[in-house]
Scaffold this motif. Sequence first.
Motif, mmCIF file in Angstrom:
data_model
loop_
_atom_site.group_PDB
_atom_site.id
_atom_site.type_symbol
_atom_site.label_atom_id
_atom_site.label_comp_id
_atom_site.label_asym_id
_atom_site.label_seq_id
_atom_site.Cartn_x
_atom_site.Cartn_y
_atom_site.Cartn_z
ATOM 1 N N THR A 34 0.830 -1.211 0.000
ATOM 2 C CA THR A 34 0.000 0.000 0.000
ATOM 3 C C THR A 34 0.858 1.251 0.000
ATOM 4 N N THR A 35 1.931 1.291 0.781
ATOM 5 C CA THR A 35 2.797 2.466 0.773
ATOM 6 C C THR A 35 3.508 2.598 -0.579
ATOM 7 N N VAL A 36 3.888 1.470 -1.185
ATOM 8 C CA VAL A 36 4.460 1.522 -2.534
ATOM 9 C C VAL A 36 3.428 2.077 -3.510
ATOM 10 N N MET A 37 2.200 1.607 -3.404
ATOM 11 C CA MET A 37 1.129 2.059 -4.290
ATOM 12 C C MET A 37 0.922 3.572 -4.172
ATOM 13 N N LEU A 38 0.817 4.069 -2.954
ATOM 14 C CA LEU A 38 0.557 5.494 -2.761
ATOM 15 C C LEU A 38 1.734 6.346 -3.234
ATOM 16 N N GLY A 39 2.935 5.910 -2.932
ATOM 17 C CA GLY A 39 4.108 6.645 -3.391
ATOM 18 C C GLY A 39 4.214 6.664 -4.902
ATOM 19 N N LEU A 40 3.892 5.536 -5.528
ATOM 20 C CA LEU A 40 3.958 5.455 -6.988
ATOM 21 C C LEU A 40 2.878 6.323 -7.634
ATOM 22 N N LEU A 41 1.657 6.277 -7.098
ATOM 23 C CA LEU A 41 0.591 7.127 -7.630
ATOM 24 C C LEU A 41 0.993 8.600 -7.589
ATOM 25 N N ARG A 42 1.510 9.040 -6.449
ATOM 26 C CA ARG A 42 1.864 10.453 -6.315
ATOM 27 C C ARG A 42 3.060 10.813 -7.203
ATOM 28 N N ALA A 43 4.071 9.971 -7.254
ATOM 29 C CA ALA A 43 5.257 10.278 -8.052
ATOM 30 C C ALA A 43 4.899 10.387 -9.537
ATOM 31 N N LEU A 44 4.096 9.456 -10.046
ATOM 32 C CA LEU A 44 3.712 9.505 -11.457
ATOM 33 C C LEU A 44 2.829 10.719 -11.738
ATOM 34 N N THR A 45 1.964 11.051 -10.779
ATOM 35 C CA THR A 45 1.122 12.242 -10.937
ATOM 36 C C THR A 45 1.972 13.503 -10.953
ATOM 37 N N GLU A 46 2.975 13.576 -10.082
ATOM 38 C CA GLU A 46 3.881 14.731 -10.069
ATOM 39 C C GLU A 46 4.659 14.857 -11.371
ATOM 40 N N ASP A 47 4.866 13.724 -12.043
ATOM 41 C CA ASP A 47 5.573 13.739 -13.321
ATOM 42 C C ASP A 47 4.680 14.169 -14.482
ATOM 43 N N GLY A 48 3.443 14.526 -14.174
ATOM 44 C CA GLY A 48 2.544 15.053 -15.196
ATOM 45 C C GLY A 48 1.640 14.030 -15.844
ATOM 46 N N LEU A 49 1.652 12.791 -15.364
ATOM 47 C CA LEU A 49 0.797 11.758 -15.933
ATOM 48 C C LEU A 49 -0.598 11.805 -15.313
ATOM 49 N N ARG A 50 -1.588 11.475 -16.108
ATOM 50 C CA ARG A 50 -2.940 11.259 -15.594
ATOM 51 C C ARG A 50 -3.028 9.794 -15.186
ATOM 52 N N VAL A 51 -3.056 9.557 -13.899
ATOM 53 C CA VAL A 51 -2.938 8.202 -13.352
ATOM 54 C C VAL A 51 -4.301 7.745 -12.836
ATOM 55 N N GLN A 52 -4.774 6.611 -13.358
ATOM 56 C CA GLN A 52 -6.053 6.059 -12.913
ATOM 57 C C GLN A 52 -5.803 4.907 -11.939
ATOM 58 N N PRO A 53 -6.167 5.077 -10.661
ATOM 59 C CA PRO A 53 -5.976 3.983 -9.707
ATOM 60 C C PRO A 53 -7.166 3.027 -9.691
ATOM 61 N N PHE A 54 -6.879 1.765 -9.370
ATOM 62 C CA PHE A 54 -7.881 0.744 -9.150
ATOM 63 C C PHE A 54 -7.492 -0.074 -7.927
ATOM 64 N N LYS A 55 -8.475 -0.750 -7.359
ATOM 65 C CA LYS A 55 -8.236 -1.702 -6.274
ATOM 66 C C LYS A 55 -8.825 -3.038 -6.684
ATOM 67 N N SER A 56 -8.018 -4.081 -6.693
ATOM 68 C CA SER A 56 -8.511 -5.408 -7.005
ATOM 69 C C SER A 56 -9.084 -6.029 -5.743
ATOM 70 N N GLY A 57 -10.360 -6.414 -5.802
ATOM 71 C CA GLY A 57 -10.986 -7.058 -4.661
ATOM 72 C C GLY A 57 -11.872 -6.129 -3.871
ATOM 73 N N PRO A 58 -12.508 -6.677 -2.820
ATOM 74 C CA PRO A 58 -13.543 -5.944 -2.079
ATOM 75 C C PRO A 58 -12.990 -5.113 -0.935
ATOM 76 N N ASP A 59 -12.489 -3.960 -1.251
ATOM 77 C CA ASP A 59 -11.914 -3.069 -0.242
ATOM 78 C C ASP A 59 -12.510 -1.688 -0.413
ATOM 79 N N TYR A 60 -13.056 -1.121 0.677
ATOM 80 C CA TYR A 60 -13.686 0.191 0.589
ATOM 81 C C TYR A 60 -12.892 1.255 1.326
ATOM 82 N N ILE A 61 -11.691 0.913 1.842
ATOM 83 C CA ILE A 61 -10.852 1.883 2.542
ATOM 84 C C ILE A 61 -9.734 2.389 1.633
#
Length: 438
Positions: A19-46
Amino acid sequence: MTEAPGLLISAPSSGTGKTTVMLGLLRALTEDGLRVQPFKSGPDYIDPAFHRAASGRHSFNLDGWAMGPGLWQAVTAQAKGADICVAEGSMGLYDGVATRGQQGFGSSAETARAMGWPVVLVLDVSGQAQSAAATALGFKQYMPDLPFAGVILNRVASPRHERLARLGMERAGLPVLGVLPRRGDLALPERHLGLIQAVEHPDLEAAIAGYATFLREHVDLTAIRAAARGHPLPAASPLPRPPAQRIAIARDAAFSFTYPHLLEGWHAAGAEILPFSPLADETPDPKADLVWLPGGYPELHAGRLASAEHFREGLRAHAQTRPVHGECGGYMALGEALIDKEGTRHRMAGLLGLVTSYEKRRFHLGYRRAVLKAPMAGHAPGTALRGHEFHYSTILEQPDAPLAAVADADGTPVPETGSLRGPVSGTFFHLISAEETA
């Protein structure tokens, strides 16, 4: 069809740091100017709320057990306009249930294969070195047609530890996409259902920014971007329609667990969403056609809910003529009483006879298939619903008529049938979808 290359971040098990890798990667790619679409595999609402905070885009669940092809297509189409998709897996990469659901067994590997997203395997290498390569190689070869990008080594103790672990990966022919030194401050706060909610984090923005900086220092972002692949996105199709035109939905620290694709579908269809806070003793909008109480943590706020007289009066007034529905925590709040872990009994809304207790905790976890015996918030009797149950409460009293015949993923009946009293209904499972018909 639109291209949207992606990756799935997974691990051999929970607790590896994905999860920390996921969040860091989402933010880093977004900071690089990419439009990043996140998904969660499985039944998680948090997790999706954390993903949105990191990327600035709504995150959506993909679930092969609970979602049919139509809903899967509608959810994946939400990536339209994104430069890259990044999905976070649940539990271990291949963990699913025993019996096939609408499309599969619910594993993250199925999601990656269905979408054509290569897997980035996050490995906790503490306590091992070259042996970690045997684990990674086994995960790569277990499903030969699963695309595999490489590994990120996590919790590396020293340069020597890194050198030995890399040697093992080189021997196994596995790309190393990053090496993360051991740091005790990278863990997200947790409680009994997993992570705390994003809105409760004391300084979420600073934490995510820190994860992004950490990943930039220790992960090859260029190689990760180059590894992204994916099948073409399908044409857009409608998400689930709203159960009413004007929906008053409880939304605060006690009630927040709703799957994002449902809310997005309600908005897209033109429903008016009217949030209110039971913890602030607010009443649902009197013009609402339906009151919806999502799951959450009512047990942590039972005293405040017990004293929220205006909230309770508003619910009762609405229930005289129009439907009210509660899921899990919302279901408990509609009941007669909730007993906290100290054994204190707290009065709830009393619209149902349900009495639940956390004094003797019992873990309830798993997919649920429910066939309705009566109408429920936009669904007719006989409708088969798919959802997920995750809580620690015990039912002490459930005197009302059962709402549905409910079974687990393997078809075994469960006693948590939900309840119905007049226009008021409740379930312990969180709704994901209605079963699709051919």
